[in-house]
Motif scaffolding. Structure first.
Motif, PDB file in Angstrom:
ATOM      1  N   SER A  36     -25.087  12.781  28.216  1.00 28.06           N
ATOM      2  CA  SER A  36     -24.689  14.136  27.839  1.00 28.06           C
ATOM      3  C   SER A  36     -24.014  14.808  29.021  1.00 28.06           C
ATOM      4  N   ILE A  37     -23.130  15.698  28.703  1.00 27.94           N
ATOM      5  CA  ILE A  37     -22.438  16.455  29.741  1.00 27.94           C
ATOM      6  C   ILE A  37     -23.243  17.713  30.006  1.00 27.94           C
ATOM      7  N   GLU A  95     -17.546  13.924  24.219  1.00 28.88           N
ATOM      8  CA  GLU A  95     -17.759  12.521  24.553  1.00 28.88           C
ATOM      9  C   GLU A  95     -17.230  11.678  23.410  1.00 28.88           C
ATOM     10  N   LYS A  96     -16.849  10.466  23.715  1.00 26.63           N
ATOM     11  CA  LYS A  96     -16.453   9.537  22.662  1.00 26.63           C
ATOM     12  C   LYS A  96     -17.692   9.101  21.903  1.00 26.63           C
ATOM     13  N   ILE A 141     -14.526  15.701  32.080  1.00 23.60           N
ATOM     14  CA  ILE A 141     -14.339  15.216  30.708  1.00 23.60           C
ATOM     15  C   ILE A 141     -13.217  14.178  30.716  1.00 23.60           C
ATOM     16  N   GLU A 142     -13.358  13.158  29.872  1.00 22.61           N
ATOM     17  CA  GLU A 142     -12.354  12.095  29.810  1.00 22.61           C
ATOM     18  C   GLU A 142     -10.982  12.661  29.439  1.00 22.61           C
ATOM     19  N   ASN A 157     -19.640   6.357  19.890  1.00 14.11           N
ATOM     20  CA  ASN A 157     -19.642   4.901  19.774  1.00 14.11           C
ATOM     21  C   ASN A 157     -19.655   4.544  18.294  1.00 14.11           C
ATOM     22  N   ASP A 173     -22.500  18.954  23.998  1.00 10.22           N
ATOM     23  CA  ASP A 173     -21.786  17.777  23.509  1.00 10.22           C
ATOM     24  C   ASP A 173     -20.451  18.064  22.824  1.00 10.22           C
ATOM     25  N   LYS A 174     -20.097  19.351  22.676  1.00  8.79           N
ATOM     26  CA  LYS A 174     -18.859  19.676  21.975  1.00  8.79           C
ATOM     27  C   LYS A 174     -18.303  21.017  22.429  1.00  8.79           C
TER      28      LYS A 174
END
Length: 153
Positions: free
Chosen positions: A2-3, A147-148, A41-42, A150, A76-77
């Protein structure tokens, strides 16, 4: 994973968007991009958020005489709410079609109004809701995961 949003960082950002001000259009998108970069963040997620937010911001400038953008960071968002008191969207389904535009010829000559705004917002968000009333305005809500997910499970 988690971020973690730092404790000293506000989790809500609000931006006023001025209608017809193409020179300053995109400021909210740029500021949110910088925050996302500072959080690590990616890049591909930052790109999605930047595209979705910029498209909404430009639509507010061009079509709605401005409005307000609220960005809420969750663990998470990112929740984006774009609210205006513009003319509303007469035919949402038609406006979602790539290439369909209600922009004036003048706006198109400036390089805007290609008819990809709502389409790109939908394509780059994990959730999109358009609440519009003709003659009263539009509220667009987007959620984008930070996050991506899975998908192989």
């Amino acid at each position: 994973m988690s971020i973690k949003i730092p404790d000293n960082m506000p989790t809500i950002y609000t931006f006023n968007v001025i209608g017809k001000d193409l020179i300053n259009a995109g400021i909210a998108s740029q500021q949110i991009k910088k925050i996302l970069e500072s959080l690590g963040i990616e890049k591909d997620i930052i790109r999605k958020i930047s595209i979705a937010l910029y498209e909404g911001e430009i639509n507010m400038v061009i079509h709605a005489n401005g409005g307000q953008i609220t960005c809420v960071f969750y663990e998470d968002k990112l929740l984006l709410e774009l609210r205006d008191k513009g003319p509303g969207i007469k035919d949402v389904q038609k406006c979602m079609q790539p290439g369909y535009s209600t922009a004036t010829e003048e706006i198109r000559e400036m390089g805007f109004g290609a008819g990809m705004g709502l389409y790109n917002m939908q394509k780059n968000s994990d959730f999109l809701c358009i609440d519009t009333v003709v003659g009263m305005g539009t509220t667009i809500t987007m959620e984008i995961f930070l996050e991506k997910i899975n998908e192989s499970k």
